[in-house]
Design an enzyme around this catalytic site. Sequence first.
Site, PDB file in Angstrom:
ATOM      1  N   GLY C  27       0.846  -1.181   0.000  1.00  0.00           N
ATOM      2  CA  GLY C  27       0.000   0.000   0.000  1.00  0.00           C
ATOM      3  C   GLY C  27       0.879   1.227   0.000  1.00  0.00           C
ATOM      4  O   GLY C  27       2.063   1.151   0.366  1.00  0.00           O
ATOM      5  N   ASN C  28       0.328   2.350  -0.395  1.00  0.00           N
ATOM      6  CA  ASN C  28       1.097   3.592  -0.361  1.00  0.00           C
ATOM      7  C   ASN C  28       0.141   4.769  -0.389  1.00  0.00           C
ATOM      8  O   ASN C  28      -0.948   4.694  -0.930  1.00  0.00           O
ATOM      9  CB  ASN C  28       2.087   3.668  -1.532  1.00  0.00           C
ATOM     10  CG  ASN C  28       1.447   3.290  -2.860  1.00  0.00           C
ATOM     11  OD1 ASN C  28       0.643   4.062  -3.406  1.00  0.00           O
ATOM     12  ND2 ASN C  28       1.763   2.123  -3.387  1.00  0.00           N
ATOM     13  N   HIS C  94      -3.343   3.883  -2.445  1.00  0.00           N
ATOM     14  CA  HIS C  94      -3.505   2.593  -3.118  1.00  0.00           C
ATOM     15  C   HIS C  94      -3.246   1.496  -2.097  1.00  0.00           C
ATOM     16  O   HIS C  94      -2.249   1.535  -1.371  1.00  0.00           O
ATOM     17  CB  HIS C  94      -2.506   2.463  -4.276  1.00  0.00           C
ATOM     18  CG  HIS C  94      -2.518   1.107  -4.906  1.00  0.00           C
ATOM     19  ND1 HIS C  94      -3.674   0.455  -5.263  1.00  0.00           N
ATOM     20  CD2 HIS C  94      -1.511   0.268  -5.243  1.00  0.00           C
ATOM     21  CE1 HIS C  94      -3.373  -0.714  -5.796  1.00  0.00           C
ATOM     22  NE2 HIS C  94      -2.080  -0.859  -5.791  1.00  0.00           N
ATOM     23  N   HIS C  96      -4.061  -3.034  -1.301  1.00  0.00           N
ATOM     24  CA  HIS C  96      -4.591  -4.316  -1.778  1.00  0.00           C
ATOM     25  C   HIS C  96      -5.528  -4.857  -0.696  1.00  0.00           C
ATOM     26  O   HIS C  96      -5.474  -6.045  -0.376  1.00  0.00           O
ATOM     27  CB  HIS C  96      -3.456  -5.293  -2.063  1.00  0.00           C
ATOM     28  CG  HIS C  96      -2.667  -4.954  -3.282  1.00  0.00           C
ATOM     29  ND1 HIS C  96      -2.529  -5.814  -4.348  1.00  0.00           N
ATOM     30  CD2 HIS C  96      -2.009  -3.838  -3.641  1.00  0.00           C
ATOM     31  CE1 HIS C  96      -1.783  -5.236  -5.280  1.00  0.00           C
ATOM     32  NE2 HIS C  96      -1.452  -4.039  -4.884  1.00  0.00           N
ATOM     33  N   ASP C 119     -22.870   7.715   2.537  1.00  0.00           N
ATOM     34  CA  ASP C 119     -22.271   8.810   3.307  1.00  0.00           C
ATOM     35  C   ASP C 119     -20.972   9.305   2.676  1.00  0.00           C
ATOM     36  O   ASP C 119     -20.578  10.450   2.870  1.00  0.00           O
ATOM     37  CB  ASP C 119     -21.980   8.354   4.750  1.00  0.00           C
ATOM     38  CG  ASP C 119     -23.232   8.339   5.618  1.00  0.00           C
ATOM     39  OD1 ASP C 119     -24.162   9.126   5.357  1.00  0.00           O
ATOM     40  OD2 ASP C 119     -23.276   7.531   6.571  1.00  0.00           O
ATOM     41  N   HIS C 170      -6.813  -5.960 -10.194  1.00  0.00           N
ATOM     42  CA  HIS C 170      -5.744  -5.379  -9.403  1.00  0.00           C
ATOM     43  C   HIS C 170      -6.224  -4.971  -8.002  1.00  0.00           C
ATOM     44  O   HIS C 170      -6.087  -5.747  -7.065  1.00  0.00           O
ATOM     45  CB  HIS C 170      -5.170  -4.187 -10.192  1.00  0.00           C
ATOM     46  CG  HIS C 170      -3.935  -3.603  -9.601  1.00  0.00           C
ATOM     47  ND1 HIS C 170      -3.035  -2.871 -10.322  1.00  0.00           N
ATOM     48  CD2 HIS C 170      -3.448  -3.618  -8.339  1.00  0.00           C
ATOM     49  CE1 HIS C 170      -2.043  -2.480  -9.537  1.00  0.00           C
ATOM     50  NE2 HIS C 170      -2.267  -2.924  -8.334  1.00  0.00           N
ATOM     51  N   TYR C 228     -24.096  17.068   9.433  1.00  0.00           N
ATOM     52  CA  TYR C 228     -23.445  16.044  10.259  1.00  0.00           C
ATOM     53  C   TYR C 228     -22.179  16.639  10.896  1.00  0.00           C
ATOM     54  O   TYR C 228     -21.463  17.390  10.250  1.00  0.00           O
ATOM     55  CB  TYR C 228     -23.083  14.842   9.393  1.00  0.00           C
ATOM     56  CG  TYR C 228     -22.450  13.712  10.159  1.00  0.00           C
ATOM     57  CD1 TYR C 228     -23.211  12.686  10.702  1.00  0.00           C
ATOM     58  CD2 TYR C 228     -21.064  13.666  10.341  1.00  0.00           C
ATOM     59  CE1 TYR C 228     -22.620  11.645  11.412  1.00  0.00           C
ATOM     60  CE2 TYR C 228     -20.466  12.632  11.052  1.00  0.00           C
ATOM     61  CZ  TYR C 228     -21.257  11.621  11.587  1.00  0.00           C
ATOM     62  OH  TYR C 228     -20.667  10.591  12.286  1.00  0.00           O
TER      63      TYR C 228
END
Lengths: 242, 242, 242, 242
Positions: C27-28, C94, C96, C119, C170, C228
């Site tokens: 992830g990044n 990004h 996974h 929401d 992906h 809200y």
Amino acid sequence: MLEQLKQEVYEANMQLPKLDLVTFTWGNVSGIDRKQGLFVIKPSGVPYEELTPEDLVVVNLKGEVVEGSRNPSSDTPTHTYLYNHFPKIGGIVHTHSPWAVAFAAAQLDIPALNTTHADTFYTDVPAADALTKAEIEEDYEGNTGKTIVRTFKERHLDYEATPGCLVSQHGPFTWGETAAKAVYNAKVLEVVAEEDYHTLQLTRANSRLPQYLLDKHYYRKHGQNAYYGQDNAQSKTHAKRK
Amino acid sequence: MLEQLKQEVYEANMQLPKLDLVTFTWGNVSGIDRKQGLFVIKPSGVPYEELTPEDLVVVNLKGEVVEGSRNPSSDTPTHTYLYNHFPKIGGIVHTHSPWAVAFAAAQLDIPALNTTHADTFYTDVPAADALTKAEIEEDYEGNTGKTIVRTFKERHLDYEATPGCLVSQHGPFTWGETAAKAVYNAKVLEVVAEEDYHTLQLTRANSRLPQYLLDKHYYRKHGQNAYYGQDNAQSKTHAKRK
Amino acid sequence: MLEQLKQEVYEANMQLPKLDLVTFTWGNVSGIDRKQGLFVIKPSGVPYEELTPEDLVVVNLKGEVVEGSRNPSSDTPTHTYLYNHFPKIGGIVHTHSPWAVAFAAAQLDIPALNTTHADTFYTDVPAADALTKAEIEEDYEGNTGKTIVRTFKERHLDYEATPGCLVSQHGPFTWGETAAKAVYNAKVLEVVAEEDYHTLQLTRANSRLPQYLLDKHYYRKHGQNAYYGQDNAQSKTHAKRK
Amino acid sequence: MLEQLKQEVYEANMQLPKLDLVTFTWGNVSGIDRKQGLFVIKPSGVPYEELTPEDLVVVNLKGEVVEGSRNPSSDTPTHTYLYNHFPKIGGIVHTHSPWAVAFAAAQLDIPALNTTHADTFYTDVPAADALTKAEIEEDYEGNTGKTIVRTFKERHLDYEATPGCLVSQHGPFTWGETAAKAVYNAKVLEVVAEEDYHTLQLTRANSRLPQYLLDKHYYRKHGQNAYYGQDNAQSKTHAKRK
């Protein structure tokens, strides 16, 4: 004897509960010193909380204990068989991680359905044939290694590109250049088994990844043109610098 | 009175939340002293965070409280019935662990689909019949024990080889030589229920494990020829030494 | 250089493991300074436990590294493409995350089936087309951004109202006004993917939320009439005071 | 003002993340002082890590804020409606717990399939009708309370015996004698939703629990003949003493 390897294999074993790959004692890791032809393996049935590096057992490639007062993992003959037939691997992991077991019990390959899979496994992860009655009674654990190696031969798979296999009705085995890498592969296998399970329940209309996407992801991380991470050959070039 | 047994049963009870087998107070463990014919059981509705060994209640095999200021688990009559009819067991566990409950509500046996199952349960884990209206109104908890024992008789099951049972519409009961072993079996039951659920969603084409694989895994861990772990009769012989 | 942004992007990256959105390094997060036209991104393949704000890499909108000794995420060309074509976003994530990956592998949109979805996402979250062989071989990561932007154009979606997209085969990309908001959106996407999966297994008879309910929930939290929380324009008025 | 109630409602709110019932700020608990006709509720959009008892807002039964500098939960009109129409309840919980949301989005009741359900909910937990366009635009949160109360009337349900309801396309609401009891019921609802989901995937052949089993489990814990726990009327008698 093999103090550094013992430490590495100990640490790799301790990763199994940390990565949620084992319940109780249901898993084991080994690592090999190829020069000496000796591997180090977890003792049988010892809880992870009690395990120390000194508990590890040293075994030769005939499967004989050469050091250690404990009994080695009952799966030692499987490790021995794999080290003998997959000459480039440095570590092996066996777990009963639940998503991989679900596919093994269903006797289904874990198909390559997403790029997480392709980053680590270049093909579907095969489900090796269940053992026959004769194979089980003759040499259960040794023949567990044999069905894995036979499956890779029959399907023309490269054990370095597909570093894992299910044994039908049983569970997953993974391997790698080191014990630590084999544990990493065991976790990836479990994650993609979980993802694939859910994908297959959503739809069975989509087939495997196309070969060109498998190529892209696999070679992005492996081989001469790899550019993922900090250390690969092309990673400096891939990151354009002003 | 029975201080050591109380400590063991206390520790076994405390394993239930640690192994993710209970929500709130929905579980209980008991352990028996066969010589004295007395068992120790968790008090009813006491949160695990507040439980102490002194809270445990001592009950005789007629189901009467013989020591303890607390009320024993409302499931005490089930434990009493099982201790009377399964004379070799030393501990009993009841939980509402969610995967086992899913099978119990579906009134389906947990089938023997993988070797994790076979290591602990020699057969499918049966789903005992739901209680009838008359059975519920007459003696609900006692008859819960009765439906378990009746199921084992009707199906010719060995309660030592298959140390657990589902009660349809309700949940799982497991037992073992000790309270600790019964908790271990409760966790295995939950794990294989989860694995089986996923396997059955992947395919219903594969049937149960063949008998020879059930035999291999069960006897690898139990009986005279067991070789798993450090203490079994054959484990030293199985590990070949140079 | 960009010290405050680096700190923000560092903290946003560290939220990924905390929110159970990543395994290993998968992830990044990046965040952009629009005035300077520079963004800050996680380095490639660095474990979260070892990451420090100094490891982050500064990249310009041509995708060139302008500061930092590390190689930036291999997904940097995707981030670059999105910042160039979605001019109002301030951060990109990004991952996974497994439920979103399950939908991406199935090549299915995450449908708007409940108000948790509404929401945050005003429409279904689209599954962008898988890349073609030519797109993969030409510029894999850049074209990953291209398929997202093309999908939003073709479907006439507003990237501010639907701050996320799946890339088929992906995984998910999300974005937001800041890196922190993009991480929030990544978590919402994962939660609604999990909920939708289960809803679709229970029934496929119910279609998407009606437009008027999507309107209600989205505008309750966004825009001039939002009420809200503590800070929105109408929240004081909405809470009637005696 | 209402210091003790504030403390109770604060603690009940803090149970939501502890029991894995909320992501981010997606949940709220209130508790009422019936004598004064005032209830205490969580402020809107405040993270649980930052919440203090002083942040809670006091609201009267017209839905007007009578104390507190914060804006109350945007769901305050739903709580107000429920307190006005269910006169014996002392606390209300709203969450977006994922298994309950899956049923709400599928617009399906959570059926009474096991005794865990029957211990707390005497009937299926109904899925109230989704709101119409007019209801949403007129008074969204107030009409959310109205659809719940209407469902209980139309189905002749007793809100004390069935302390919870799904709102279709949205999520669960539960209630109880106190705020703490309402949180307990919210957790039970989530657990049985998860169990029911899995049971329904295993088989749809079994119908709801028979009424006599619902009666047995419900009255084992509630009413004059309850004998579960340490404090119920009959629990001493049920535990036979020698």
